[in-house]
Design an enzyme around this catalytic site. Sequence first.
Site, PDB file in Angstrom:
ATOM      1  N   GLU B  60       0.965  -1.064   0.009  1.00  0.00           N
ATOM      2  CA  GLU B  60      -0.217  -0.199   0.181  1.00  0.00           C
ATOM      3  C   GLU B  60       0.756   1.261  -0.191  1.00  0.00           C
ATOM      4  O   GLU B  60       0.554   1.777  -0.812  1.00  0.00           O
ATOM      5  CB  GLU B  60      -0.749  -0.170   1.453  1.00  0.00           C
ATOM      6  CG  GLU B  60      -1.947  -1.049   0.897  1.00  0.00           C
ATOM      7  CD  GLU B  60      -1.595  -2.919   1.464  1.00  0.00           C
ATOM      8  OE1 GLU B  60      -0.418  -2.522   1.938  1.00  0.00           O
ATOM      9  OE2 GLU B  60      -2.492  -3.438   0.772  1.00  0.00           O
ATOM     10  N   HIS B 129     -11.439  -4.701   9.606  1.00  0.00           N
ATOM     11  CA  HIS B 129     -12.510  -4.158   7.419  1.00  0.00           C
ATOM     12  C   HIS B 129     -14.109  -2.870   8.185  1.00  0.00           C
ATOM     13  O   HIS B 129     -14.548  -3.158   7.303  1.00  0.00           O
ATOM     14  CB  HIS B 129     -12.600  -5.484   7.514  1.00  0.00           C
ATOM     15  CG  HIS B 129     -11.613  -6.663   7.404  1.00  0.00           C
ATOM     16  ND1 HIS B 129     -10.576  -6.476   7.875  1.00  0.00           N
ATOM     17  CD2 HIS B 129     -11.030  -6.436   5.807  1.00  0.00           C
ATOM     18  CE1 HIS B 129      -9.384  -7.403   7.135  1.00  0.00           C
ATOM     19  NE2 HIS B 129      -9.813  -6.842   5.695  1.00  0.00           N
TER      20      HIS B 129
END
Lengths: 331, 325
Positions: B60, B129
Amino acid sequence: MTPAKKAKLHLNRGNALDRLKMMIRIRRFEEKCAELYTQEKIRGFLHLYVGEEAIATGVMPALNTDDAVVATYREHGHALARGLPMNAVMAEMYGKHEGCSRGRGGSMHLFHEPTRFYGGNAIVGGGLPIAVGLALADKMLGHQRVTACFFGEGAAAEGEFHESLNLAALWKLPVLFICENNLYAMGTALARSESETDIHTKAASYKLPSESIDGMNVVNVEAAARRAVAAIRADQGPYFLEYRTYRFRAHSMFDAQLYRGADETKEWEAKGPIVRFRDWAVTAGLIHAADVEAIEQEVSGEIAKAVAFAEAGTWEPVRELTRDVIAGGKL
Amino acid sequence: MTELSYRDAVRQALIDALNADERVFLMGEDVGSYGGCYAVSKGLLEEFGPERIRDTPLSESGFTGAGIGAALGGLRPIVEIMTVNFSLLALDQIMNNAATIRHMSGGQFNVPLVIRMATGAGRQLAAQHSHSLEGWYAHIPGIKVLAPATIDDAYGMLGAALADPDPVLIFENVMLYNRAGTRSDTTVDITSAAVRRAGKDITLITYGGSLWKTLEAAEVLASEGIDAEVIDLRVLRPLDDATILGSVANTRRAVIIDEGWRSGSLAAEISARIMESVFWELDAPVGRVCTAEVPIPYPKHLEDAALPQVPGIVAAAKATFGTTK
């Protein structure tokens, strides 16, 4: 100059003088900065490159003017070697409006659009992904350009180092990764922080061609850089150079250097890049003692002018504080 | 007027942007062969090829930083970070580079980068999440933060973000992707909040996934005689103070509905701005409905209890009227 011509290093009197002068410019500039720091003209962090000058000095001539450079917070040498005007760099050290980053960045954030100098990144490893992106843009836009990315060996411990090497190799991007291994990440010795201390082997594991080179020898530095840049320009993807070097001064002006002995520093100073190259070039008859004296005088004059320029510089008006946060200047 | 889903609207926006400007490309995890984690970029790899629909490794920080570099280098990258949860691994690049380079370089360099990511809870994905961290990002000077809640915004904000010379983050709430609606031909701005329901008794301020719950709450309130105005912030940074404060000055009451946690939230910021500017117009303290300060749990009944819901919004709105209604 064609890439093939640039790839070879022809050492003659002219470029011997150029390399020596550049290393002396960087050395004397930083010595002046250290002095100005004690006078509180320069504040904040000041990370000196003293001892490592051969690397920036040797790498920059291998680059073209339209190539890009990404550097770290120890980047005064890179900026000067890349061709940033000393006046603008010194004014930036002062935080003056006439500085190369309008005074906003200071020592750690030298930026310069005309030479494609993209900082001045003060988060270790943070510049590597940016270099990958600059090279990606060049590749996608069809520009035949190289992005040179400088960082210390401490960056090898960061995830961004590994992510960036992998991305550059995976996408065959024109990045020259230049690791300046000065053996200490601030005060932590390489052997105390890495299980594998041969940094260039990490690059090899991502299938980058990589070399380890004596970074105290400007001739070797430049020869390796030209070799690497030629390979990159031949569309062979990224290249990794690990230059072994040593920082003679403290990490920053706040560092008491408890982590290393004075003997070690002295040992390295004896094989420092300037004395070594100067003595070699004099012995080889390329230059003369009088040349060295002339360089010292010229550099001294240039630095005096840069200090005068910075002293005469102005402070950015407070009303411009929020200018360029985003386009238009509004928050 | 075309009937489509929020997902389709984002996909169409991507297609139109890729066709309009060859400098635009999409980069991120599973955007290509997989078709996008939320199927937003399904079919794009076949249409535009692997150079412009660029699958990345799970790096990322690496690919977000590469997006910044590519923007500096003359491209118009769209970086997709699969979800806001993973954006924490790219936070250094977003905060220390994307947001600072224009100012720190004295205006020499700018970063025309768009970063899209999914945000929000509600799919029983548990604590790691289910974050809603757009309010965190709205803390950072140097970037713009968008939260499209409608089909028009899901489509229109991407093009507007690409036209912006600075980094723009777009947060797409996961619960909205399947939401269907019609798309009008109107262009959208990325500067203003929108009044989604006009009303005179109270202002309900919200954004993203909570907009639809808030509109539902407004209907419940209407059935009980309270006429709520609903503001969709749309742009979380910079906030459109004029629309927010104008509405509250008019209705004299406000409740902020924010899927972020309460402490240090965007709701706290908006509440502070109301106090600072229209305190003397208020008839009641500003109310807030935020996510409970817990890691979001997996079981549905606990997840529901943690998030802003219609009954809670209705109750908070009524509370501003004390015992009179």
